[in-house]
Design an enzyme around this catalytic site. Structure first.
Site, PDB file in Angstrom:
ATOM      1  N   GLY A 125       6.600  -3.203   5.855  1.00  0.00           N
ATOM      2  CA  GLY A 125       5.824  -2.689   7.148  1.00  0.00           C
ATOM      3  C   GLY A 125       5.882  -3.561   8.445  1.00  0.00           C
ATOM      4  N   HIS A 143      10.185  -2.648  12.892  1.00  0.00           N
ATOM      5  CA  HIS A 143      11.076  -2.799  14.057  1.00  0.00           C
ATOM      6  C   HIS A 143      12.538  -2.325  14.010  1.00  0.00           C
ATOM      7  CE1 HIS A 143      13.068  -6.133  11.548  1.00  0.00           C
ATOM      8  NE2 HIS A 143      11.630  -6.570  11.523  1.00  0.00           N
ATOM      9  N   HIS A 203      14.401  -2.856  10.667  1.00  0.00           N
ATOM     10  CA  HIS A 203      13.973  -1.621   9.646  1.00  0.00           C
ATOM     11  C   HIS A 203      14.509  -0.585   9.910  1.00  0.00           C
ATOM     12  CE1 HIS A 203      10.517  -4.619   9.402  1.00  0.00           C
ATOM     13  NE2 HIS A 203      10.715  -4.497   8.163  1.00  0.00           N
ATOM     14  N   GLN A 252       4.930 -11.560  -3.948  1.00  0.00           N
ATOM     15  CA  GLN A 252       6.103 -12.534  -3.459  1.00  0.00           C
ATOM     16  C   GLN A 252       5.923 -13.393  -2.337  1.00  0.00           C
ATOM     17  OE1 GLN A 252       8.065  -8.905  -1.782  1.00  0.00           O
ATOM     18  NE2 GLN A 252       8.831 -10.242   0.053  1.00  0.00           N
TER      19      GLN A 252
HETATM   20  P1  AMP Z   1      10.721  -6.793   5.196  1.00  0.00           P
HETATM   21  O1  AMP Z   1       9.983  -5.891   5.750  1.00  0.00           O
HETATM   22  O2  AMP Z   1      10.936  -7.864   6.206  1.00  0.00           O
HETATM   23  O3  AMP Z   1      10.732  -7.279   3.650  1.00  0.00           O
HETATM   24  O4  AMP Z   1      12.185  -6.142   5.447  1.00  0.00           O
HETATM   25  C1  AMP Z   1      12.533  -4.969   4.893  1.00  0.00           C
HETATM   26  C2  AMP Z   1      14.092  -4.716   4.792  1.00  0.00           C
HETATM   27  O5  AMP Z   1      14.554  -4.866   6.471  1.00  0.00           O
HETATM   28  C3  AMP Z   1      14.881  -5.825   4.203  1.00  0.00           C
HETATM   29  O6  AMP Z   1      15.633  -5.292   3.535  1.00  0.00           O
HETATM   30  C4  AMP Z   1      15.372  -6.648   5.495  1.00  0.00           C
HETATM   31  O7  AMP Z   1      16.497  -7.317   5.187  1.00  0.00           O
HETATM   32  C5  AMP Z   1      15.343  -5.556   6.422  1.00  0.00           C
HETATM   33  N1  AMP Z   1      15.598  -6.447   7.670  1.00  0.00           N
HETATM   34  C6  AMP Z   1      14.449  -7.045   8.444  1.00  0.00           C
HETATM   35  N2  AMP Z   1      14.802  -7.410   9.554  1.00  0.00           N
HETATM   36  C7  AMP Z   1      16.056  -7.098   9.940  1.00  0.00           C
HETATM   37  C8  AMP Z   1      17.005  -7.085  10.968  1.00  0.00           C
HETATM   38  N3  AMP Z   1      16.638  -7.832  11.991  1.00  0.00           N
HETATM   39  N4  AMP Z   1      18.175  -6.490  10.758  1.00  0.00           N
HETATM   40  C9  AMP Z   1      18.357  -5.921   9.643  1.00  0.00           C
HETATM   41  N5  AMP Z   1      17.759  -5.704   8.448  1.00  0.00           N
HETATM   42  C10 AMP Z   1      16.410  -6.343   8.637  1.00  0.00           C
END
Ligand code: AMP
Length: 279
Positions: free
Chosen positions: A31, A34, A37, A61
């Site tokens: 969540g 940005h 995501h 985690q």
């Molecule tokens: P998170 O919500 O941080 O667990 O991220 C969810 C998914 O979004 C994961 O697969 C991350 O690698 C991907 N993600 C987060 N930030 C970025 C970014 N700046 N560029 C590409 N993918 C992202």
């Protein structure tokens, strides 16, 4: 767009979609969405009939003393973004819905030994467990993960191969702010001054990409990138590592394709960045 808070609700939607022969893409997130995501969601919308976004700050985690409590949350804004990008379902469970005194977990060796795995014990066990559950709950045909969390992407691909999950893992490039900082929900922790300082991660990545050459000693590369970070007084290096792409083991010399990855504290905020070198 539909919203679900329980596994049963998701299962009932999925049953209908599967009966209609539709393909399902899953985008697992914590969540506070940005454009990083967003890029995963867009790709999933392009490649599947149905897109499910999971929006769940996964408690298992996070290690003791990490930022589970303060992790940013804004479900209303997340819903708007998912709807705008064409997602079909956002799954937003409470921790109790996902974990009822569990006795089972999915763990990973070797690939989780170094990099963030060595700094955050149990982190990837938590990631593998929740992602396995999401694969089972959504019965997705494809799941989308960002290269930003490079070690996570490697680990999920290996987990899928090892455990014969019937799902395709799609890796997506790092999305950056205009000045180069990799987008992250955790960037919201940064003060104005820290936000400026955080640019040192991207500067170090750029420096690394400029000077990396075949067969150079990994130590030379790490030294150069370290110097860039150390030039920023607000930054403290957690690690900078150069590893191979099979077992994520430290390389002494850049004699095969490599992942160059780092974690750096800006004040109390831990940020990560990386690049791949394909020779
Ligand atoms: P998170 O919500 O941080 O667990 O991220 C969810 C998914 O979004 C994961 O697969 C991350 O690698 C991907 N993600 C987060 N930030 C970025 C970014 N700046 N560029 C590409 N993918 C992202």
């Amino acid at each position: 767009m539909k919203t679900a808070k329980t596994v049963m609700e998701v299962r009932s939607y999925v049953k209908t979609w599967k009966a209609e022969g539709k393909t399902i893409g899953l985008v697992p997130t914590m969540g506070f969405l940005h454009q990083g995501h967003g890029s995963l969601i867009k790709k999933a919308v392009e490649e599947n009939d149905i897109v499910i976004v999971s929006d769940f700050v996964n408690p298992i985690q996070f290690g003791p003393g990490e930022d589970l409590e303060s992790y940013p949350r804004d479900f209303e804004a997340d819903k708007k973004l998912c709807e705008r990008l064409g997602a079909d379902l956002i799954f937003h469970p409470e921790p109790e819905e996902m974990y009822d005194k569990p006795c089972t977990a999915v763990d990973m060796t070797v690939l989780s030994d170094g990099l963030c795995g060595s700094k955050r014990p149990g982190h990837f066990r938590g990631v593998c467990t929740v992602v396995s559950k999401l694969f089972n709950i959504t019965k997705a045909d494809r799941a989308y993960f960002g290269q930003k969390d490079a070690q996570q992407l490697f680990i999920i691909k290996k987990m899928v191969a090892d455990l014969n999950f019937d799902i395709e893992i799609v890796g997506c490039p790092i999305i950056r702010e205009e000045d180069g900082l990799a987008m992250s929900s955790r960037n919201s922790y940064l003060s104005e001054e820290e936000r400026k300082a955080a640019l040192c991660l991207y500067k170090a990545v750029k420096r690394g990409m400029e000077i990396i050459t075949k067969n150079m000693p990994a130590a030379t590369l790490i030294e150069a990138m370290t110097a860039v970070i150390e030039n920023e007084p607000m930054a403290r290096i957690d690690y900078i590592s150069v590893v191979d792409l099979e077992e994520l083991k430290e390389l002494k010399s850049i004699d095969k394709p490599a992942l160059v990855a780092m974690a750096v504290y800006i004040g109390k905020t831990r940020l990560i960045d990386n690049f791949l070198y394909e020779l």
